[in-house]
Motif scaffolding. Sequence first.
Motif, short mmCIF file in Angstrom:
data_model
loop_
_atom_site.label_atom_id
_atom_site.label_comp_id
_atom_site.label_asym_id
_atom_site.label_seq_id
_atom_site.Cartn_x
_atom_site.Cartn_y
_atom_site.Cartn_z
N LEU A 383 0.83 -1.20 0.00
CA LEU A 383 0.00 0.00 0.00
C LEU A 383 0.87 1.26 0.00
CD1 LEU A 383 -2.71 -1.04 2.64
CD2 LEU A 383 -2.96 -0.99 0.16
N GLY A 384 1.93 1.23 0.80
CA GLY A 384 2.79 2.41 0.90
C GLY A 384 3.49 2.74 -0.40
N SER A 385 3.79 1.72 -1.21
CA SER A 385 4.51 1.97 -2.46
C SER A 385 3.71 2.85 -3.42
CB SER A 385 4.84 0.64 -3.14
OG SER A 385 3.65 -0.03 -3.56
N ALA A 386 2.39 2.87 -3.23
CA ALA A 386 1.55 3.69 -4.10
C ALA A 386 1.62 5.17 -3.73
CB ALA A 386 0.10 3.21 -4.03
N GLY A 387 2.12 5.48 -2.52
CA GLY A 387 2.12 6.86 -2.05
C GLY A 387 2.79 7.85 -2.98
N PRO A 388 4.07 7.67 -3.31
CA PRO A 388 4.74 8.63 -4.19
C PRO A 388 4.10 8.71 -5.57
CG PRO A 388 6.35 7.29 -3.04
CD PRO A 388 5.01 6.67 -2.77
N LEU A 389 3.70 7.56 -6.13
CA LEU A 389 3.09 7.56 -7.45
C LEU A 389 1.75 8.28 -7.47
CD1 LEU A 389 3.82 4.02 -8.96
CD2 LEU A 389 4.71 6.22 -9.71
N VAL A 390 0.91 7.95 -6.47
CA VAL A 390 -0.41 8.57 -6.41
C VAL A 390 -0.28 10.08 -6.20
CG1 VAL A 390 -2.55 8.74 -5.08
CG2 VAL A 390 -1.60 6.50 -5.64
N ALA A 391 0.57 10.47 -5.26
CA ALA A 391 0.76 11.90 -5.00
C ALA A 391 1.30 12.62 -6.23
CB ALA A 391 1.70 12.10 -3.81
N GLY A 392 2.29 12.01 -6.90
CA GLY A 392 2.85 12.62 -8.10
C GLY A 392 1.85 12.70 -9.23
N ALA A 393 1.06 11.64 -9.41
CA ALA A 393 0.07 11.64 -10.49
C ALA A 393 -1.02 12.68 -10.23
CB ALA A 393 -0.55 10.25 -10.62
N LEU A 394 -1.48 12.79 -8.98
CA LEU A 394 -2.51 13.79 -8.65
C LEU A 394 -1.97 15.20 -8.81
CD1 LEU A 394 -4.18 12.15 -5.51
CD2 LEU A 394 -5.15 12.40 -7.80
N HIS A 395 -0.72 15.40 -8.43
CA HIS A 395 -0.12 16.72 -8.61
C HIS A 395 0.01 17.05 -10.09
CE1 HIS A 395 2.43 20.20 -8.23
NE2 HIS A 395 3.44 19.58 -8.84
N GLY A 396 0.43 16.07 -10.89
CA GLY A 396 0.56 16.32 -12.32
C GLY A 396 -0.77 16.58 -12.99
N ALA A 397 -1.82 15.90 -12.52
CA ALA A 397 -3.15 16.05 -13.13
C ALA A 397 -3.82 17.35 -12.74
CB ALA A 397 -4.03 14.87 -12.74
N THR A 398 -3.60 17.78 -11.49
CA THR A 398 -4.31 18.97 -10.99
C THR A 398 -3.44 20.22 -11.01
OG1 THR A 398 -3.68 18.54 -8.68
CG2 THR A 398 -5.72 17.51 -9.50
N GLY A 399 -2.13 20.05 -11.05
CA GLY A 399 -1.25 21.20 -11.02
C GLY A 399 -1.10 21.82 -9.64
N GLY A 400 -1.69 21.21 -8.63
CA GLY A 400 -1.60 21.72 -7.27
C GLY A 400 -1.34 20.61 -6.27
N TRP A 401 -1.41 20.97 -4.98
CA TRP A 401 -1.09 20.00 -3.94
C TRP A 401 -2.28 19.65 -3.05
CZ3 TRP A 401 3.13 17.34 -4.40
CH2 TRP A 401 4.20 17.88 -5.14
N THR A 402 -3.46 20.16 -3.38
CA THR A 402 -4.63 19.87 -2.56
C THR A 402 -5.01 18.39 -2.61
OG1 THR A 402 -5.51 22.11 -2.84
CG2 THR A 402 -7.06 20.40 -2.17
N ALA A 403 -5.14 17.85 -3.81
CA ALA A 403 -5.53 16.45 -3.97
C ALA A 403 -4.51 15.49 -3.34
CB ALA A 403 -5.76 16.12 -5.44
N PRO A 404 -3.20 15.68 -3.58
CA PRO A 404 -2.24 14.79 -2.93
C PRO A 404 -2.32 14.83 -1.40
CG PRO A 404 -1.19 15.96 -4.72
CD PRO A 404 -2.54 16.58 -4.55
N LEU A 405 -2.48 16.02 -0.83
CA LEU A 405 -2.52 16.14 0.63
C LEU A 405 -3.80 15.54 1.21
CD1 LEU A 405 -1.00 19.70 1.10
CD2 LEU A 405 0.05 17.50 1.67
N LEU A 406 -4.91 15.65 0.48
CA LEU A 406 -6.15 15.02 0.95
C LEU A 406 -6.01 13.50 0.94
CD1 LEU A 406 -8.92 17.21 -0.76
CD2 LEU A 406 -8.34 17.10 1.68
N THR A 407 -5.28 12.97 -0.03
CA THR A 407 -5.06 11.53 -0.07
C THR A 407 -4.23 11.08 1.12
OG1 THR A 407 -5.10 11.63 -2.50
CG2 THR A 407 -4.19 9.63 -1.49
N VAL A 408 -3.21 11.85 1.47
CA VAL A 408 -2.41 11.55 2.65
C VAL A 408 -3.28 11.59 3.90
CG1 VAL A 408 -0.52 12.38 4.11
CG2 VAL A 408 -0.24 12.33 1.63
N LEU A 409 -4.17 12.54 3.98
CA LEU A 409 -5.06 12.65 5.13
C LEU A 409 -5.90 11.38 5.31
CD1 LEU A 409 -7.09 15.78 6.13
CD2 LEU A 409 -8.23 13.59 6.02
#
Length: 427
Positions: A383-409
Amino acid sequence: MTSGTADSGRVRSGLRGAAWLLPAAIVLVALNFRGPIVAPAPVIGDIRADLGMTATVAGLLTTIPVLCFALATPFASWVIARFTAERAVSLSLVIVLVGTVVRSIPHEAALLIGTAVIGIGITIGNVVIPVVIRRDTSPERVGLVTGVYTSALNIGSMTTSLGTAPIAAAWGWPIAIAVWGVLALIAAAAWTYTVGAGAAWRGSDHDSEPLPVTGPIDQVLDTGSVRTATEQRAAVIETLPHPAKRWVTWGLMLAFGGQAFSYYALTAWIPTLLHDEIGFDTASSGASSSVFQILAVVGALGVPVLANRFRPRVIIVLVAFFWLAMPLGLLIAPQLWLLWSVLGGAAQGGGITIIFIVIVRLVSNDDDARRMSAFVQGGGYLLGSAGPLVAGALHGATGGWTAPLLTVLVAVLLLGVVGSVSARKVR
């Protein structure tokens, strides 16, 4: 105390005869089990510029080792069972060193292959160190030594976060990545000396003593008969259900996964986030993200103290509460990054520590410890291995950091809720 119990306390391992050596050696070994993973993060911009890597491929530099933690866990468990725990630790350091050298070659394929080799080496260490701590540390010191171990993991991360960018500025990023192999050489020398000292202590006084039969073994073996260590272990294993058949193991695995997802997502992208949101340069971003790593020492050492006074489920809830400050704080007030890094850093160090303590308190023998450690870490790191990929993909798709941080939450909430439920019966 009966004579048999006293003998058991004396002969469980030669390593316990040199009590101060073992924690010191574990610290040096642990410095190599997180530092190599975060080393590329402070210089990821330079690496991408030199090799023409995309953001997704760059995210693999953090994802690959964590994915290895999951996929290579059965191999690690086999290595530990086939050889001794001491040799497994030595092998893990050798593999990490080889991977570090390969990864320093300025070629995209070498970078990825070396990263995978490092991941396999660390996987063996991840599984075997909790087994060594449980086996060779007195019960009253298990929590403390576990805290020391997890503290050293984060000290290794902090050291590489602070040192990689300045070294790269002077000699280039390949040298900055390769230089950390020195830590593996130092740890290997220290571990070899510690194992030798333990063997000498054991051999001087206790070679002729039989393997003691205590605890759960008493319930399944005829203590009047003489059995080999292999026969005793086999008899005990047959009475214990596989970790996959215990709901508490699945809960701990999910909680560990929430912890790992959050940690690796933030570790991989905090430097970039601070650059985007606050305008830090490469060196400043690396130094700032090291706060998140070094404050983990506070949590890792503080949790064992709390574990002697409070039930683990209470500590897990407390850890999750402070963990939530990191993603929420960076969402609401990123300029206060230092405060959020202090709270989140201490919490992430406490999170991994309390899960390891719960595992140690649940298992009843070394083989059960190996199997449960492998199961919880294998699934959790998947599960943890998906963290960097998911955060990076969400940042690339949205151009911001809101979606990645909500996923971490959400991942932190998984740790708090599932972890506290799983540990509710553990005292």
